[in-house]
Design an enzyme around this catalytic site. Sequence first.
Site, PDB file in Angstrom:
ATOM      1  N   ASP A  12       3.029  -1.846   7.317  1.00  0.00           N
ATOM      2  CA  ASP A  12       2.808  -0.743   7.212  1.00  0.00           C
ATOM      3  C   ASP A  12       2.489   0.286   8.794  1.00  0.00           C
ATOM      4  O   ASP A  12       2.070   1.260   8.529  1.00  0.00           O
ATOM      5  CB  ASP A  12       2.276  -0.269   5.930  1.00  0.00           C
ATOM      6  CG  ASP A  12       2.591  -0.576   4.712  1.00  0.00           C
ATOM      7  OD1 ASP A  12       3.845  -0.923   4.812  1.00  0.00           O
ATOM      8  OD2 ASP A  12       2.094  -0.898   3.389  1.00  0.00           O
ATOM      9  N   LYS A  15       6.563   0.496  11.789  1.00  0.00           N
ATOM     10  CA  LYS A  15       7.785  -0.209  12.063  1.00  0.00           C
ATOM     11  C   LYS A  15       9.277   0.601  11.988  1.00  0.00           C
ATOM     12  O   LYS A  15      10.445   0.505  12.874  1.00  0.00           O
ATOM     13  CB  LYS A  15       8.046  -1.691  11.860  1.00  0.00           C
ATOM     14  CG  LYS A  15       6.724  -2.678  11.603  1.00  0.00           C
ATOM     15  CD  LYS A  15       6.940  -3.518  11.385  1.00  0.00           C
ATOM     16  CE  LYS A  15       6.708  -3.995   9.256  1.00  0.00           C
ATOM     17  NZ  LYS A  15       5.241  -3.301   9.281  1.00  0.00           N
ATOM     18  N   GLY A  39       8.798  -1.254   3.339  1.00  0.00           N
ATOM     19  CA  GLY A  39       9.321  -0.161   3.235  1.00  0.00           C
ATOM     20  C   GLY A  39       9.131   0.479   3.896  1.00  0.00           C
ATOM     21  O   GLY A  39       8.483   0.835   4.816  1.00  0.00           O
ATOM     22  N   HIS A  40      10.351   0.699   5.140  1.00  0.00           N
ATOM     23  CA  HIS A  40      10.015   1.522   6.419  1.00  0.00           C
ATOM     24  C   HIS A  40      10.678   3.362   6.210  1.00  0.00           C
ATOM     25  O   HIS A  40      11.386   3.637   5.508  1.00  0.00           O
ATOM     26  CB  HIS A  40      10.767   1.199   7.673  1.00  0.00           C
ATOM     27  CG  HIS A  40      10.625  -1.129   7.211  1.00  0.00           C
ATOM     28  ND1 HIS A  40      11.211  -1.637   7.934  1.00  0.00           N
ATOM     29  CD2 HIS A  40       9.747  -1.334   7.147  1.00  0.00           C
ATOM     30  CE1 HIS A  40      10.504  -2.632   7.876  1.00  0.00           C
ATOM     31  NE2 HIS A  40       9.743  -2.833   7.202  1.00  0.00           N
ATOM     32  N   GLN A 221       7.099  -6.112   7.457  1.00  0.00           N
ATOM     33  CA  GLN A 221       5.630  -6.806   6.929  1.00  0.00           C
ATOM     34  C   GLN A 221       5.120  -6.892   8.373  1.00  0.00           C
ATOM     35  O   GLN A 221       5.329  -5.843   9.269  1.00  0.00           O
ATOM     36  CB  GLN A 221       4.824  -8.546   5.915  1.00  0.00           C
ATOM     37  CG  GLN A 221       5.832  -8.300   4.921  1.00  0.00           C
ATOM     38  CD  GLN A 221       7.180  -7.919   4.754  1.00  0.00           C
ATOM     39  OE1 GLN A 221       8.347  -9.445   5.009  1.00  0.00           O
ATOM     40  NE2 GLN A 221       7.841  -7.643   4.395  1.00  0.00           N
TER      41      GLN A 221
HETATM   42  P1  GDP Z   1       6.889   0.698   8.393  1.00  0.00           P
HETATM   43  O1  GDP Z   1       6.463  -0.441   7.216  1.00  0.00           O
HETATM   44  O2  GDP Z   1       5.943  -0.196   9.534  1.00  0.00           O
HETATM   45  O3  GDP Z   1       7.889   0.919   8.346  1.00  0.00           O
HETATM   46  O4  GDP Z   1       5.431   1.663   7.807  1.00  0.00           O
HETATM   47  P2  GDP Z   1       5.623   2.344   6.760  1.00  0.00           P
HETATM   48  O5  GDP Z   1       6.554   3.276   6.797  1.00  0.00           O
HETATM   49  O6  GDP Z   1       5.146   2.046   5.669  1.00  0.00           O
HETATM   50  O7  GDP Z   1       4.333   2.939   6.636  1.00  0.00           O
HETATM   51  C1  GDP Z   1       4.530   4.074   7.747  1.00  0.00           C
HETATM   52  C2  GDP Z   1       3.753   5.516   7.309  1.00  0.00           C
HETATM   53  O8  GDP Z   1       3.240   6.110   8.405  1.00  0.00           O
HETATM   54  C3  GDP Z   1       4.495   5.908   7.049  1.00  0.00           C
HETATM   55  O9  GDP Z   1       4.692   7.400   6.061  1.00  0.00           O
HETATM   56  C4  GDP Z   1       5.486   7.471   8.425  1.00  0.00           C
HETATM   57  O10 GDP Z   1       6.178   8.774   8.428  1.00  0.00           O
HETATM   58  C5  GDP Z   1       4.166   7.572   8.628  1.00  0.00           C
HETATM   59  N1  GDP Z   1       4.290   7.499  10.642  1.00  0.00           N
HETATM   60  C6  GDP Z   1       4.796   6.892  11.414  1.00  0.00           C
HETATM   61  N2  GDP Z   1       4.573   6.909  12.739  1.00  0.00           N
HETATM   62  C7  GDP Z   1       3.458   8.020  12.047  1.00  0.00           C
HETATM   63  C8  GDP Z   1       2.294   8.887  13.766  1.00  0.00           C
HETATM   64  O11 GDP Z   1       2.734   8.553  14.530  1.00  0.00           O
HETATM   65  N3  GDP Z   1       1.864   9.660  13.109  1.00  0.00           N
HETATM   66  C9  GDP Z   1       1.364  10.059  11.437  1.00  0.00           C
HETATM   67  N4  GDP Z   1       0.898  10.977  11.130  1.00  0.00           N
HETATM   68  N5  GDP Z   1       2.588   9.238  10.554  1.00  0.00           N
HETATM   69  C10 GDP Z   1       3.203   8.172  11.147  1.00  0.00           C
HETATM   70  P1  IMO Z   2       6.458  -3.235   5.573  1.00  0.00           P
HETATM   71  O1  IMO Z   2       7.489  -3.850   6.280  1.00  0.00           O
HETATM   72  C1  IMO Z   2       2.473  -3.657   3.667  1.00  0.00           C
HETATM   73  C2  IMO Z   2       2.080  -7.213   1.486  1.00  0.00           C
HETATM   74  C3  IMO Z   2       1.823  -6.771  -0.532  1.00  0.00           C
HETATM   75  C4  IMO Z   2       0.798  -8.445  -0.347  1.00  0.00           C
HETATM   76  C5  IMO Z   2       1.412  -9.691  -0.212  1.00  0.00           C
HETATM   77  C6  IMO Z   2       2.156 -10.103  -0.690  1.00  0.00           C
HETATM   78  O2  IMO Z   2       6.660  -2.330   4.636  1.00  0.00           O
HETATM   79  O3  IMO Z   2       5.076  -2.952   6.384  1.00  0.00           O
HETATM   80  P2  IMO Z   2       5.052  -9.980  -1.181  1.00  0.00           P
HETATM   81  O4  IMO Z   2       5.494  -8.737  -2.468  1.00  0.00           O
HETATM   82  O5  IMO Z   2       5.768 -10.831   0.289  1.00  0.00           O
HETATM   83  O6  IMO Z   2       4.766 -11.522  -1.725  1.00  0.00           O
HETATM   84  O7  IMO Z   2       3.280  -9.306  -1.095  1.00  0.00           O
HETATM   85  O8  IMO Z   2       1.827  -8.375   1.560  1.00  0.00           O
HETATM   86  N1  IMO Z   2       3.122  -6.618   1.764  1.00  0.00           N
HETATM   87  C7  IMO Z   2       3.316  -5.621   2.689  1.00  0.00           C
HETATM   88  N2  IMO Z   2       2.472  -5.053   3.261  1.00  0.00           N
HETATM   89  N3  IMO Z   2       3.568  -3.879   4.724  1.00  0.00           N
HETATM   90  C8  IMO Z   2       4.978  -4.602   3.726  1.00  0.00           C
HETATM   91  O9  IMO Z   2       5.822  -4.134   4.072  1.00  0.00           O
HETATM   92  C9  IMO Z   2       3.989  -5.509   2.745  1.00  0.00           C
HETATM   93  N4  IMO Z   2       5.270  -7.018   2.288  1.00  0.00           N
HETATM   94  C10 IMO Z   2       4.289  -7.355   1.574  1.00  0.00           C
HETATM   95  O10 IMO Z   2       0.867  -6.138  -0.768  1.00  0.00           O
HETATM   96  O11 IMO Z   2      -0.481  -8.221  -0.592  1.00  0.00           O
HETATM   97 MG    MG Z   3       6.836  -0.108   5.138  1.00  0.00          MG
END
Ligand code: GDP
Ligand code: IMO
Ligand code: MG
Length: 420
Positions: A12, A15, A39-40, A221
């Site tokens: 998270d 990415k 979850g991107h 991840q």
């Molecule tokens: P990912 O899994 O690495 O793609 O990240 P996620 O989408 O799960 O979580 C990142 C969260 O931070 C999302 O809600 C994005 O919209 C938000 N986000 C990404 N970059 C920034 C930033 O520079 N500032 C803020 N405030 N939010 C951001």
């Molecule tokens: P993105 O791509 C954050 C965590 C789960 C759990 C562990 C194992 O959005 O960054 P799994 O379902 O893979 O067997 O869970 O890894 N986890 C993540 N945490 N971002 C993710 O993906 C994750 N994918 C799995 O919460 O602790």
């Molecule tokens: Mg994510």
Amino acid sequence: MVDVILGLQWGDEGKGKIVDYFAPHYDIIARFQGGPNAGHTLYVNNQKVVLHQIPSGIFHQNTINIIGNGVVLDPVTLKKECEKVASFGIDVKKNLFISERTNLIVPTHRALDKASEMQKGESKIGSTLKGIGPAYMDKTGRNALRVGDLLNKNFTTQYIKLRLKHQKLLDNFHFIEDITAWEEEFFEAIEFLRSFNIVNGEYFVNNKIAEGKKVLAEGAQGSMLDIDFGTFPFVTSSNTISAGVCTGLGVSPKQINDVLGVTKAYCTRVGGGPFPTELFDATGEELRKIGNEFGATTGRPRRCGWIDLVALKYACMINGVTKVVMTKADVLDSFDTLNVCTAYGINGENYNEVPYQMDKVAIEPVYKALAGWHTDSSILKDAASLPANMSNYIAFINQFIGAPVKYVSNGPGREQIISL
Ligand code: GDP
Ligand code: IMO
Ligand code: MG
């Protein structure tokens, strides 16, 4: 030539947004590991979209997206996601290719994930319950069904054989939930999947590379969730690090060029497992609130804390990071003091390496306090306008981890990114 964007923490890191930002410079965006546990989040026409299975380049009309062999694919999630993406006027089937070697997640994988977590009780991983662990177990156990099998006449027989095997395991777990509805939607989704561009992924990607096309591999991840190098057993089941690109796409290490590592300006984790810099106080709460730190896949509140430079340096080392992207810098705008963890205190001694079993040792983070910048950074456009204290914060991190922060993301929007 292949560049990589991957997470350096526990996932998270932002990415999805970063891949979406760089996508116009590439011909192909490729997912190489993970599955619907990812979850991107991206913003398209100011509308939030969360992608789980589809690479984050799908909204760029001239970019090819490929789901590589290292991914585990849930057809049900894919179908739903395609419908969502299509609602933006995107012709998904035109630009999305799937490797025939990609392993399938079947409904009983989800059931097994749930049953296994229930049995673990207090020591559960906190998995996303998407069936990731069981699906990768069937891959390494040499039982899995793969996308290419869909084209075989005996696919249903293969499925039934695997299902019977799983049923025995589920019986052992005393798992009694009825999954008929899951199976119905699975078979509908399988029909949908059959109509896709199913390709020999390794030839597909290597032929494009030979034509001079540029590939961007999108990690899911984060490095601290890597099956080998993460905080085992509180990890996911794939190699999330740059080495995973080679096995997850079928490209040679010689093809890997830049490795862009994404880190938040602070740190979060969702699910169980060690997190040395986690904050349980009002500051942690503040980070969660300002950063809107709730899981994009499960909605769970993310655990929040200060940036951990010991873990970050380790992640840069195992990935061969060439450039760092620091996201969510804007979330720190209002803090007076920013702590950065520079060592782990274990039994009264300071260590600068990640220990073998982080969950088995009591780690007291050693902090260096840096001054906050008290500026609305979300409106900044270029490096020259960065407040001095933000530049100091970045300079300290650069020097500590030995890799340069080249981009700062200062908001969730596509345009909110500053090149340094
Ligand atoms: P990912 O899994 O690495 O793609 O990240 P996620 O989408 O799960 O979580 C990142 C969260 O931070 C999302 O809600 C994005 O919209 C938000 N986000 C990404 N970059 C920034 C930033 O520079 N500032 C803020 N405030 N939010 C951001
Ligand atoms: P993105 O791509 C954050 C965590 C789960 C759990 C562990 C194992 O959005 O960054 P799994 O379902 O893979 O067997 O869970 O890894 N986890 C993540 N945490 N971002 C993710 O993906 C994750 N994918 C799995 O919460 O602790
Ligand atoms: Mg994510």
